[in-house]
Design an enzyme around this catalytic site. Sequence first.
Site, PDB file in Angstrom:
ATOM      1  N   ASN A  77      86.988  30.769 104.488  1.00 53.63           N
ATOM      2  CA  ASN A  77      85.594  31.171 104.280  1.00 53.63           C
ATOM      3  C   ASN A  77      84.779  30.058 103.639  1.00 53.63           C
ATOM      4  O   ASN A  77      85.319  29.223 102.914  1.00 53.63           O
ATOM      5  CB  ASN A  77      85.516  32.443 103.426  1.00 53.63           C
ATOM      6  CG  ASN A  77      85.567  32.131 101.946  1.00 53.63           C
ATOM      7  OD1 ASN A  77      84.538  31.891 101.315  1.00 53.63           O
ATOM      8  ND2 ASN A  77      86.770  32.127 101.372  1.00 53.63           N
ATOM      9  N   ASN A 136      86.164  31.509  87.053  1.00 51.21           N
ATOM     10  CA  ASN A 136      86.396  31.011  88.416  1.00 51.21           C
ATOM     11  C   ASN A 136      86.355  29.490  88.411  1.00 51.21           C
ATOM     12  O   ASN A 136      85.293  28.889  88.541  1.00 51.21           O
ATOM     13  CB  ASN A 136      85.352  31.611  89.366  1.00 51.21           C
ATOM     14  CG  ASN A 136      85.529  31.122  90.791  1.00 51.21           C
ATOM     15  OD1 ASN A 136      86.329  30.219  91.054  1.00 51.21           O
ATOM     16  ND2 ASN A 136      84.781  31.693  91.713  1.00 51.21           N
ATOM     17  N   PHE A 137      87.520  28.887  88.235  1.00 45.24           N
ATOM     18  CA  PHE A 137      87.636  27.425  88.300  1.00 45.24           C
ATOM     19  C   PHE A 137      88.247  27.034  89.639  1.00 45.24           C
ATOM     20  O   PHE A 137      88.920  26.011  89.750  1.00 45.24           O
ATOM     21  CB  PHE A 137      88.556  26.906  87.183  1.00 45.24           C
ATOM     22  CG  PHE A 137      88.026  27.104  85.796  1.00 45.24           C
ATOM     23  CD1 PHE A 137      86.675  27.229  85.565  1.00 45.24           C
ATOM     24  CD2 PHE A 137      88.897  27.144  84.716  1.00 45.24           C
ATOM     25  CE1 PHE A 137      86.182  27.399  84.278  1.00 45.24           C
ATOM     26  CE2 PHE A 137      88.420  27.318  83.424  1.00 45.24           C
ATOM     27  CZ  PHE A 137      87.062  27.441  83.203  1.00 45.24           C
ATOM     28  N   CYS A 139      86.812  27.971  93.250  1.00 41.47           N
ATOM     29  CA  CYS A 139      86.174  27.919  94.570  1.00 41.47           C
ATOM     30  C   CYS A 139      86.085  26.482  95.077  1.00 41.47           C
ATOM     31  O   CYS A 139      85.524  25.610  94.407  1.00 41.47           O
ATOM     32  CB  CYS A 139      84.790  28.539  94.519  1.00 41.47           C
ATOM     33  SG  CYS A 139      84.853  30.265  94.967  1.00 41.47           S
ATOM     34  N   CYS A 347     121.979  40.512 121.605  1.00 40.20           N
ATOM     35  CA  CYS A 347     121.460  39.277 122.211  1.00 40.20           C
ATOM     36  C   CYS A 347     120.816  39.560 123.570  1.00 40.20           C
ATOM     37  O   CYS A 347     121.382  40.275 124.401  1.00 40.20           O
ATOM     38  CB  CYS A 347     122.618  38.288 122.384  1.00 40.20           C
ATOM     39  SG  CYS A 347     122.123  36.738 123.169  1.00 40.20           S
ATOM     40  N   CYS A 357     119.066  24.639 118.541  1.00 39.90           N
ATOM     41  CA  CYS A 357     120.223  23.986 117.921  1.00 39.90           C
ATOM     42  C   CYS A 357     120.630  22.741 118.713  1.00 39.90           C
ATOM     43  O   CYS A 357     120.901  21.686 118.139  1.00 39.90           O
ATOM     44  CB  CYS A 357     121.377  24.985 117.835  1.00 39.90           C
ATOM     45  SG  CYS A 357     122.722  24.376 116.805  1.00 39.90           S
ATOM     46  N   CYS A 380     128.427  24.014 112.886  1.00 35.68           N
ATOM     47  CA  CYS A 380     127.310  24.755 112.260  1.00 35.68           C
ATOM     48  C   CYS A 380     127.167  24.339 110.795  1.00 35.68           C
ATOM     49  O   CYS A 380     128.112  24.447 110.025  1.00 35.68           O
ATOM     50  CB  CYS A 380     127.573  26.259 112.365  1.00 35.68           C
ATOM     51  SG  CYS A 380     126.337  27.273 111.516  1.00 35.68           S
ATOM     52  N   CYS A 386     118.488  29.006 113.883  1.00 36.96           N
ATOM     53  CA  CYS A 386     118.693  29.967 114.976  1.00 36.96           C
ATOM     54  C   CYS A 386     118.241  31.363 114.568  1.00 36.96           C
ATOM     55  O   CYS A 386     117.652  32.108 115.360  1.00 36.96           O
ATOM     56  CB  CYS A 386     120.156  29.981 115.415  1.00 36.96           C
ATOM     57  SG  CYS A 386     121.324  30.264 114.079  1.00 36.96           S
ATOM     58  N   CYS A 390     115.180  33.197 116.679  1.00 39.82           N
ATOM     59  CA  CYS A 390     115.615  34.323 117.509  1.00 39.82           C
ATOM     60  C   CYS A 390     114.553  35.419 117.517  1.00 39.82           C
ATOM     61  O   CYS A 390     114.101  35.846 116.464  1.00 39.82           O
ATOM     62  CB  CYS A 390     116.938  34.890 116.963  1.00 39.82           C
ATOM     63  SG  CYS A 390     117.480  36.355 117.866  1.00 39.82           S
TER      64      CYS A 390
END
Length: 434
Positions: A77, A136-137, A139, A347, A357, A380, A386, A390
Amino acid sequence: MADLRSNFVGIKSTNPFWLASAPPTDKEYNVRRAFEAGWGGVVWKTLGSEGPPVVNVNGPRYGAIFGADRRLLGLNNIELITDRPLQQNLREIKAVKKDYPDRAVVVSLMVPCEEEAWKAILPVVEETGADGIELNFGCPHGMAERGMGAAVGQVPEYIEMVTRWCKQNTRMPVIVKLTPNITNIIHPAEAAMRGGADAVSLINTINSITSVNLDAMCPEPMIDGKGTHGGYCGPAVKPIAMNMVAEIARHAETANLSISAIGGVTTWRDAAEFMALGAGNVQVCTAVMTYGFRIIEEMTAGLSAWMDEKGYNSTDDFSGKAVPNVTDWQYLNLNHVTKARIDQDACISCGRCYAACEDTSHQAITMSEDRVFDVDDSECVACNLCVNVCPVEGCITMETLEPGAMDERTNTPVSPDYGNWTQHPNNPSATAAE
Ligand SMILES: Cc1cc2nc3c(=O)[nH]c(=O)nc-3n(C[C@H](O)[C@H](O)[C@H](O)COP(=O)(O)O)c2cc1C
């Protein structure tokens, strides 16, 4: 039944969910409706000094990042602080606080970095009966260019100075709202502490450009052919906010500082996570701008049900509970070994785990001719990529192996044993790890 009532630096509210300073808290009409919906408190949209009016742009104010299902993940914004007259806001704050004495009404302030400006605004805010102020330090746009907002929040000496002025000139609790647009959140948090802050709140929005219009060659949102950086918030910023909250909560000098956590809180679980990392309560902006005030019903019901299930009577029972488990990398147990496991029934043979992989990781997933995917334990490294690529939730999981476990196919050890891992050269201090 869990008791959701909250007492944050002496400010009481019916639950720990406050609305953050932003459009949802910009006026009495909104705040009354928020309270009717069940919000525990609000931080009123930032007020400035009486003086030249604040004027917002009339073009689009927001940019956004979406997920594949067009769910809003990040909002950007370029809005300023309130553009409504100070006196009108003060009248409305007073009326709302009178009618909702059990809710928290905190007023966000941003005035020039001069003691006289703060001395002028504090008594008139106090007169409304508000429960506290938030400085508010944070914005990052529009106001920072005028020496306010993030321009103060990026200089610890200024944070300390302004916080001290406020503490000296009001009885109200002072919450210092921090900007994430810095390198180390500890420095501004320590400065707030030195100035006497009762709490910090974080994060405000992150400097960002969300998209570029490639026909106009201009960042969006685009105002008559020009764009500017805006403040990023919403679910996408939650990980950044959580890390900063955890850093403050686990740092020895700031560990006792109360924290109001802000950044992407959308569900009760987000709130519970922030509180586990040391926050006393949470504030919400983007989620309510996306789904409306009534999301509070799910937030309070969900948090309450989870607390009942876990046997927590109040939020104090779990606030900070995850902090001792946040550590530095070198203290992680090298003997803890996991391997990926693919649930063949779940799967769908899409092959995404294999592509990730094989092409980018450790060549630990095998593919048969009929597209059955399997894990080669000896290759592995348990990176978890993975699992993350997935598309079927729960299809690939990580199994923890016993120390010294062997890969039966190759008869090679797949679970290294570093002995007393706290003595490993990675780990600089055996005592700190214990
Ligand atoms: C449109 C908009 C206006 C905002 N205005 C203010 C403001 O006036 N003062 C302030 O301290 N923060 C302001 N914020 C920041 C929010 O209070 C909050 O810190 C931030 O949006 C992160 O929370 P979220 O991820 O739940 O949105 C504004 C945010 C948005 C989206």
